[in-house]
Design a protein around this motif. Structure first.
Motif, PDB file in Angstrom:
ATOM      1  N   GLU A  95      32.111 -48.771 -31.875  1.00 27.30           N
ATOM      2  CA  GLU A  95      31.752 -50.087 -31.339  1.00 27.30           C
ATOM      3  C   GLU A  95      31.694 -50.069 -29.808  1.00 27.30           C
ATOM      4  OE1 GLU A  95      33.065 -50.263 -35.363  1.00 27.30           O
ATOM      5  OE2 GLU A  95      34.168 -49.521 -33.606  1.00 27.30           O
ATOM      6  N   HIS A  98      28.510 -48.313 -28.867  1.00 26.28           N
ATOM      7  CA  HIS A  98      27.363 -49.194 -29.077  1.00 26.28           C
ATOM      8  C   HIS A  98      27.244 -50.195 -27.933  1.00 26.28           C
ATOM      9  CE1 HIS A  98      27.781 -48.510 -33.717  1.00 26.28           C
ATOM     10  NE2 HIS A  98      27.319 -47.456 -33.083  1.00 26.28           N
ATOM     11  N   ALA A  99      28.374 -50.744 -27.498  1.00 24.22           N
ATOM     12  CA  ALA A  99      28.356 -51.697 -26.390  1.00 24.22           C
ATOM     13  C   ALA A  99      27.865 -51.030 -25.110  1.00 24.22           C
ATOM     14  CB  ALA A  99      29.751 -52.281 -26.187  1.00 24.22           C
ATOM     15  N   GLY A 101      25.806 -48.495 -25.039  1.00 27.92           N
ATOM     16  CA  GLY A 101      24.368 -48.316 -25.238  1.00 27.92           C
ATOM     17  C   GLY A 101      23.587 -49.585 -24.922  1.00 27.92           C
ATOM     18  N   LYS A 102      24.128 -50.733 -25.290  1.00 28.92           N
ATOM     19  CA  LYS A 102      23.464 -52.008 -24.984  1.00 28.92           C
ATOM     20  C   LYS A 102      23.379 -52.221 -23.469  1.00 28.92           C
ATOM     21  CE  LYS A 102      24.759 -54.359 -29.278  1.00 28.92           C
ATOM     22  NZ  LYS A 102      25.594 -55.421 -29.895  1.00 28.92           N
ATOM     23  N   ASP A 105      20.657 -50.072 -22.242  1.00 28.74           N
ATOM     24  CA  ASP A 105      19.376 -50.647 -22.646  1.00 28.74           C
ATOM     25  C   ASP A 105      18.984 -51.812 -21.753  1.00 28.74           C
ATOM     26  OD1 ASP A 105      17.424 -50.126 -24.850  1.00 28.74           O
ATOM     27  OD2 ASP A 105      17.692 -52.296 -25.160  1.00 28.74           O
ATOM     28  N   GLU A 126      25.779 -42.259 -31.525  1.00 26.73           N
ATOM     29  CA  GLU A 126      26.233 -43.649 -31.586  1.00 26.73           C
ATOM     30  C   GLU A 126      25.589 -44.484 -30.486  1.00 26.73           C
ATOM     31  OE1 GLU A 126      27.852 -44.971 -33.956  1.00 26.73           O
ATOM     32  OE2 GLU A 126      28.547 -43.186 -35.005  1.00 26.73           O
ATOM     33  N   ARG A 129      22.035 -45.664 -31.046  1.00 24.60           N
ATOM     34  CA  ARG A 129      21.790 -46.760 -31.983  1.00 24.60           C
ATOM     35  C   ARG A 129      21.533 -48.075 -31.243  1.00 24.60           C
ATOM     36  NH1 ARG A 129      23.026 -44.292 -36.734  1.00 24.60           N
ATOM     37  NH2 ARG A 129      24.767 -42.821 -36.757  1.00 24.60           N
ATOM     38  N   SER A 130      21.893 -48.087 -29.947  1.00 28.38           N
ATOM     39  CA  SER A 130      21.723 -49.310 -29.163  1.00 28.38           C
ATOM     40  C   SER A 130      20.681 -49.185 -28.068  1.00 28.38           C
ATOM     41  CB  SER A 130      23.060 -49.708 -28.522  1.00 28.38           C
ATOM     42  OG  SER A 130      24.052 -49.937 -29.489  1.00 28.38           O
ATOM     43  N   THR A 131      20.171 -47.970 -27.826  1.00 29.24           N
ATOM     44  CA  THR A 131      19.190 -47.789 -26.761  1.00 29.24           C
ATOM     45  C   THR A 131      18.352 -46.544 -27.019  1.00 29.24           C
ATOM     46  OG1 THR A 131      18.857 -47.576 -24.369  1.00 29.24           O
ATOM     47  CG2 THR A 131      20.795 -46.483 -25.296  1.00 29.24           C
TER      48      THR A 131
END
Length: 352
Positions: A95, A98-99, A101-102, A105, A126, A129-131
């Protein structure tokens, strides 16, 4: 946290992002030094810092180093770096990644991330998955991508050979003594290449087990981290964290060559001059350790295969020789020469 503008390592950075996500515990800094040559490329470092200001300083120094590294490697990338501030337990969750990666992004492609200290290929999956602004993902046989570490190791090994040729007039590392500071993935790759060519190794790492394992693989000797920079050797190879070459450590060196894969080896710009005054040949870190980002760039842009990556990495000794040649002609130390070259390439007037 201290703002970046007053810090000595702030160098007209284009952007500095402070990222927090309370739900996942993410605290990160993304520093973009320059996008003059292309999107800012540079890995994500996962590290526990005693003080938040140390993380900011690291991000500023590392991102500037990436600008110089990418420019000197002839890559169409600017320079950036991110640091994820780990807690004392090094807690890392999907998690949190992922944060992160956001956050990458949200910079809309001006920054492209990849592996660095504390981040592995699984972590990059991992983050991806967000960028989409990510490299260092798993590769298939013959393709570029994956862990950039082996490519960094190859470039450092070739750079050490170039330094030995320049300073000692030798075409091989056979029977030469290399003191390795660090026994991580890059250092291990360098050591295995050097061992295969007949070099004798002395190894130190903060993780004694890592040092002993690498020594057993290479027939090397283990010393403490306090001793390694004072070992009498043909080459001192720093392959751990940065800022280890300072007034005191340089005075204690017993080597004609310093060449290794660590970033930001010089504690201050003056330390490059100190090495030069002592007659010690220095391989500027961001020139010799560019193999990983060469692989990352080729993967991200999709402009070549593993053969092209190898050919680009083999250009590292050529660039080092250009730096040393200009230094010998002008009397300037190699670190200053490389900095001036890189600054010109990214459209900035040389400092000083």
């Amino acid at each position: 946290m201290t703002t970046p503008w007053g810090l000595p390592d702030f160098d007209a950075h284009e952007e500095v992002h402070f990222v927090t996500d309370e739900k996942t515990g993410l605290k990160a800094i993304i520093a973009i030094h320059s996008t003059h040559l292309g999107p800012a490329g540079g890995g994500a470092r996962f590290w526990h810092y005693a003080e938040d200001e140390e993380a900011l300083t690291d991000a500023l120094r590392l991102s500037r180093g990436m600008s110089y590294k990418n420019a000197m490697a002839g890559l169409p990338l600017g320079g950036g770096k991110s640091v994820i501030l780990a807690d004392a337990d090094r807690t890392k969750t999907p998690e949190m990644l992922h944060a992160f990666g956001k956050a990458v992004d949200g910079i809309c492609g001006r920054y492209v991330t990849a592996e660095d200290v504390g981040i592995n290929v699984a972590d990059m999956i991992e983050i991806s998955r967000s960028t989409k602004f990510v490299a260092g993902l798993p590769n298939s046989a013959g393709d570029v991508g994956g862990d950039p570490g082996p490519h960094t190791s190859l470039g450092v090994f070739l750079g050490i050979k170039a330094a030995v040729k320049w300073a000692l007039g030798k075409d091989s590392l056979r029977d030469l003594h290399i003191a390795m500071q660090g026994a991580g993935s890059v250092a291990t790759g360098v050591a295995m290449h050097a061992c295969a060519e007949g070099a004798k190794l002395t190894i130190a790492d903060v993780d004694q087990a890592k040092a002993e394992k690498l020594a057993s693989q290479t027939g090397g000797k283990v010393v403490s981290t306090d001793e390694i920079l004072g070992v009498e050797a043909d080459v001192i190879s720093p392959n751990a964290l940065g800022a280890i070459l300072n007034e005191q450590s340089i005075a204690a060196l017993k080597t004609p060559i310093v060449a290794g894969g660590a970033n930001n080896q010089l504690a201050t710009p003056e330390d490059g001059h100190r090495l030069h005054q002592r007659g010690i040949l220095y391989a500027p870190d961001y020139v010799i350790n560019a193999g990983g980002i060469i692989n990352v760039c080729t993967e991200y842009l999709g402009d070549g295969d593993a053969t092209l990556v190898r050919r680009r990495i083999e250009g590292i000794p050529v660039r080092l020789e250009q730096v040393w040649k200009e230094g010998s002609e002008t009397g300037r130390d190699p670190a200053a020469v490389a900095d001036a070259m890189a600054q010109r390439l990214i459209g900035r007037a040389p400092r000083g």
